[in-house]
Design a protein around this motif. Structure first.
Motif, mmCIF file in Angstrom:
data_model
loop_
_atom_site.group_PDB
_atom_site.id
_atom_site.type_symbol
_atom_site.label_atom_id
_atom_site.label_comp_id
_atom_site.label_asym_id
_atom_site.label_seq_id
_atom_site.Cartn_x
_atom_site.Cartn_y
_atom_site.Cartn_z
ATOM 1 N N PHE A 45 13.648 41.451 -14.255
ATOM 2 C CA PHE A 45 12.698 40.330 -14.233
ATOM 3 C C PHE A 45 12.080 40.177 -12.836
ATOM 4 C CE2 PHE A 45 12.145 35.691 -13.538
ATOM 5 C CZ PHE A 45 11.195 35.425 -14.508
ATOM 6 N N ILE A 74 14.200 40.407 -23.309
ATOM 7 C CA ILE A 74 14.318 39.048 -22.757
ATOM 8 C C ILE A 74 13.527 38.939 -21.447
ATOM 9 C CG2 ILE A 74 15.957 37.402 -21.738
ATOM 10 C CD1 ILE A 74 18.010 38.496 -23.844
ATOM 11 N N ALA A 75 13.668 39.952 -20.584
ATOM 12 C CA ALA A 75 12.962 39.921 -19.300
ATOM 13 C C ALA A 75 11.447 39.932 -19.499
ATOM 14 C CB ALA A 75 13.392 41.116 -18.447
ATOM 15 N N LEU A 82 10.167 36.522 -20.809
ATOM 16 C CA LEU A 82 10.083 35.508 -19.755
ATOM 17 C C LEU A 82 8.957 35.817 -18.765
ATOM 18 C CD1 LEU A 82 13.890 34.899 -19.273
ATOM 19 C CD2 LEU A 82 12.242 33.287 -20.187
#
Lengths: 208, 202
Positions: free
Chosen positions: A47, A83-84, A87
């Motif tokens: 991220f 997920i990264a 976001l």
């Protein structure tokens, strides 16, 4: 490496989403509870690493770290990268929600590929094996990701050779940097915390 | 070990210019031209980026930005007579693109007041000076109010141009530490949920 919203055709978006759903499902099933904290750390690293950019030509490239994620998580790379990227799309508007599946596939498939190819060499007691396999994992994962991005753009109408050349050339510095970072990280992890590489017997203590 | 840390630190120091990944495009109208500026999210201009101007989904113009990321589109007369919303797309290769919508009202307001003459401000001054020479008595009457308005508008527009650019730049979403830390927090939260369900199963 993130393809923006509105660039790709709907069939490609659907295909990317389908691969991501299947990959994430397999990744979550294969992940053991004790591996989840490691997944959290690597997802955070991914991220943040994508915020480090290098300007090249009319565009800019950034660190991806998918090779390192692949080596350490295996199939868990899919949920981690998903997920990264989700976001990043929500916080920084990198990529987008509709194109999330394609972006995730482009980065996670090479991660799994290098995991299958180089994992056993990264666990080797010989330092040179770890360094070389780490370097190749980092570089090859970026190379394969750029190829996948080029294929996506080609399927949307761009000339493949032109798109592939631009993307691969632009990412050459990143391939080298990622290769070095991945090699350094794998070597460091082997010495300090070999269980992260899923090595049960710690034979590296003597090398510290 | 020391060497590894040294290599990593050196690599990050080498990346002195760090740039955002998203492309930001800003456009504003000024005297029947649309001026655009594009850059990556932390400041690097999109050099020689491809620009496309669309009316709905129909491409009407294609061009490139200069090495400073600037692009100028001169609005054609047909469009001035029949203004429409314009979608200006900036493409910076490798699947990076963004767009800005220019509403027809932004350039339509100028057209209604547009005088028939195409003379610029300096021509008008020359015209005025000629009139001064010919007759002093008709001087007041000869001032064309519409032309004067146009000249004033032109000066104000050029003065306001940098302010307009700054204003549109202020609309740009910026990446700050709070977002980064928030993102990491979310990641750990999501992983916590995954771990909870995993532990429930096992």
């Amino acid at each position: 490496m993130h393809i923006s919203e509105g660039v790709l055709s709907p069939p490609l978006l659907i295909a990317g989403a389908a691969i991501t759903v299947v990959g994430t499902w397999i990744g979550l099933r294969k992940t053991r509870p004790k591996e989840v904290p490691l997944m959290a750390v690597l997802t955070s690293a991914f991220f943040v690493a994508s915020l480090i950019h290098v300007p090249i030509g009319p565009s800019s490239v950034h660190l991806v770290l998918n090779g390192l994620i692949g080596l350490l998580l295996g199939f868990g790379a899919f949920p981690s990268i998903l997920i990264a990227l989700l976001l990043q799309a929500l916080f920084f508007q990198f990529g987008g929600i509709l194109v999330l599946g394609v972006n995730c596939t482009n980065m996670a498939l090479p991660a799994i590929f290098v995991y299958i190819l180089f994992k056993k060499y990264c666990e080797s007691e010989k330092r040179i094996h770890r360094l070389v396999s780490g370097f190749l994992s980092g570089s090859l994962s970026i190379f394969l990701s750029t190829l996948l991005v080029a294929i996506c753009l080609y399927l949307t109408g761009e000339n493949f050779t032109a798109a592939a050349k631009t993307i691969v050339y632009a990412h050459l510095p990143v391939m080298i940097i990622e290769g070095l970072i991945t090699a350094a990280c794998i070597d460091f992890i082997y010495r300090v915390k070999p269980e992260m590489l899923k090595i049960d017997e710690i034979g590296a203590k003597n090398e510290i | 070990m020391r060497y590894s840390i040294f290599i990593l630190v050196s690599l990050f120091l080498c990346l002195q210019n760090v740039y955002g990944h998203r492309i930001d495009v800003f456009c504003y109208t000024e005297d029947n031209v649309i001026k655009c500026y594009s850059k990556f999210s932390t400041g690097t201009p999109v050099r020689y980026g491809k620009y496309q101007v669309y009316i709905r989904k129909k491409l009407i113009y294609e061009g490139k930005s200069d090495d400073q990321g600037n692009f100028v589109y001169k609005i054609p007369k047909e469009l001035l007579n029949n203004p429409k919303d314009l979608k200006i797309v900036c493409i910076a290769e490798m699947g990076h693109e963004n767009y800005w919508i220019v509403k027809k009202e932004e350039y339509a307001t100028n057209i209604q007041k547009e005088p028939s003459s195409d003379n610029d401000f300096f021509d008008e001054e020359e015209d005025l000076s000629k009139e001064n020479k010919t007759t002093q008595t008709t001087h007041q009457a000869s001032i064309d109010i519409i032309r004067l308005e146009k000249s004033i508008r032109k000066i104000i527009a050029s003065e306001l141009s940098p302010i307009k650019l700054e204003l549109v730049k202020l609309q740009e979403p910026k990446i700050d530490l709070r977002d980064i830390l928030g993102g990491i927090g979310y990641i750990f939260g999501i992983m916590g949920i995954i771990m909870y369900f995993k532990s429930q199963k096992s």
